[in-house]
Design a protein around this motif. Structure first.
Motif, mmCIF file in Angstrom:
data_model
loop_
_atom_site.group_PDB
_atom_site.id
_atom_site.type_symbol
_atom_site.label_atom_id
_atom_site.label_comp_id
_atom_site.label_asym_id
_atom_site.label_seq_id
_atom_site.Cartn_x
_atom_site.Cartn_y
_atom_site.Cartn_z
ATOM 1 N N GLN A 26 0.816 -1.203 0.000
ATOM 2 C CA GLN A 26 0.000 0.000 0.000
ATOM 3 C C GLN A 26 0.854 1.259 0.000
ATOM 4 O O GLN A 26 0.392 2.327 -0.389
ATOM 5 N N ALA A 27 2.092 1.152 0.424
ATOM 6 C CA ALA A 27 2.957 2.330 0.510
ATOM 7 C C ALA A 27 3.979 2.385 -0.613
ATOM 8 O O ALA A 27 4.761 3.333 -0.687
ATOM 9 N N PHE A 28 4.001 1.389 -1.481
ATOM 10 C CA PHE A 28 5.043 1.332 -2.506
ATOM 11 C C PHE A 28 5.065 2.567 -3.394
ATOM 12 O O PHE A 28 6.113 3.164 -3.613
ATOM 13 N N ASP A 29 3.908 2.955 -3.914
ATOM 14 C CA ASP A 29 3.888 4.080 -4.847
ATOM 15 C C ASP A 29 4.316 5.390 -4.187
ATOM 16 O O ASP A 29 5.074 6.160 -4.765
ATOM 17 N N LEU A 30 3.852 5.631 -2.962
ATOM 18 C CA LEU A 30 4.238 6.861 -2.273
ATOM 19 C C LEU A 30 5.729 6.899 -1.963
ATOM 20 O O LEU A 30 6.399 7.907 -2.176
ATOM 21 N N PHE A 32 8.107 5.199 -3.443
ATOM 22 C CA PHE A 32 8.880 5.237 -4.684
ATOM 23 C C PHE A 32 8.910 6.636 -5.289
ATOM 24 O O PHE A 32 9.959 7.127 -5.693
ATOM 25 N N VAL A 33 7.774 7.292 -5.336
ATOM 26 C CA VAL A 33 7.704 8.611 -5.949
ATOM 27 C C VAL A 33 8.360 9.692 -5.089
ATOM 28 O O VAL A 33 9.086 10.542 -5.587
ATOM 29 N N LEU A 34 8.105 9.651 -3.782
ATOM 30 C CA LEU A 34 8.573 10.726 -2.917
ATOM 31 C C LEU A 34 10.032 10.591 -2.493
ATOM 32 O O LEU A 34 10.782 11.569 -2.532
ATOM 33 N N THR A 35 10.453 9.390 -2.073
ATOM 34 C CA THR A 35 11.793 9.281 -1.483
ATOM 35 C C THR A 35 12.680 8.231 -2.106
ATOM 36 O O THR A 35 13.875 8.209 -1.844
ATOM 37 N N SER A 44 12.284 2.463 3.183
ATOM 38 C CA SER A 44 12.221 1.354 2.240
ATOM 39 C C SER A 44 11.289 0.254 2.752
ATOM 40 O O SER A 44 11.158 0.028 3.950
ATOM 41 N N THR A 45 10.631 -0.415 1.823
ATOM 42 C CA THR A 45 9.779 -1.556 2.142
ATOM 43 C C THR A 45 10.332 -2.791 1.445
ATOM 44 O O THR A 45 11.252 -2.693 0.622
ATOM 45 N N VAL A 46 9.778 -3.942 1.762
ATOM 46 C CA VAL A 46 10.233 -5.187 1.146
ATOM 47 C C VAL A 46 10.013 -5.145 -0.361
ATOM 48 O O VAL A 46 10.891 -5.518 -1.140
ATOM 49 N N VAL A 47 8.855 -4.666 -0.780
ATOM 50 C CA VAL A 47 8.543 -4.625 -2.207
ATOM 51 C C VAL A 47 9.452 -3.633 -2.933
ATOM 52 O O VAL A 47 9.905 -3.906 -4.043
#
Length: 93
Positions: A26-30, A32-35, A44-47
């Motif tokens: 659920q947080a991947f796009d945010l 990736f785009v922001l930081t 960072s997340t696992v995905v």
């Protein structure tokens, strides 16, 4: 207290919340785009890590192996939840 129609729904919510917490989809796009993982990989997340390994560093095999491990972990966790709750049925039968 008996909640006959809420128990399967509650089980569904718990399983989906567990998957969301482990993978961070659920947080991947945010992130990736922001930081892009932030300073010192703080956000960072696992995905995102798997994405970086596959498409930034071109380690497709390693990313595929990581994905397999994450999916296997989620299958085991979901299987344990099913076993402990008999598939979302919490009744005393």
């Amino acid at each position: 207290m008996i909640w006959p129609l809420l128990r399967p729904t509650s089980f569904f919510v718990v399983v989906n919340s567990t998957i969301g917490a482990v993978t961070g989809l659920q947080a991947f796009d945010l992130v990736f785009v922001l930081t892009k993982g932030g300073p010192a990989r703080a956000t960072s997340t696992v995905v995102l890590y798997i994405y970086d390994q596959a498409f930034t560093f071109n380690n497709m095999g390693y990313a595929a192996a990581l994905t397999t491990v994450v999916v296997a972990l989620l299958v085991v966790c979901t299987g344990l939840m099913f076993a402990f709750t008999r598939g979302g049925r919490f009744d005393e039968d």
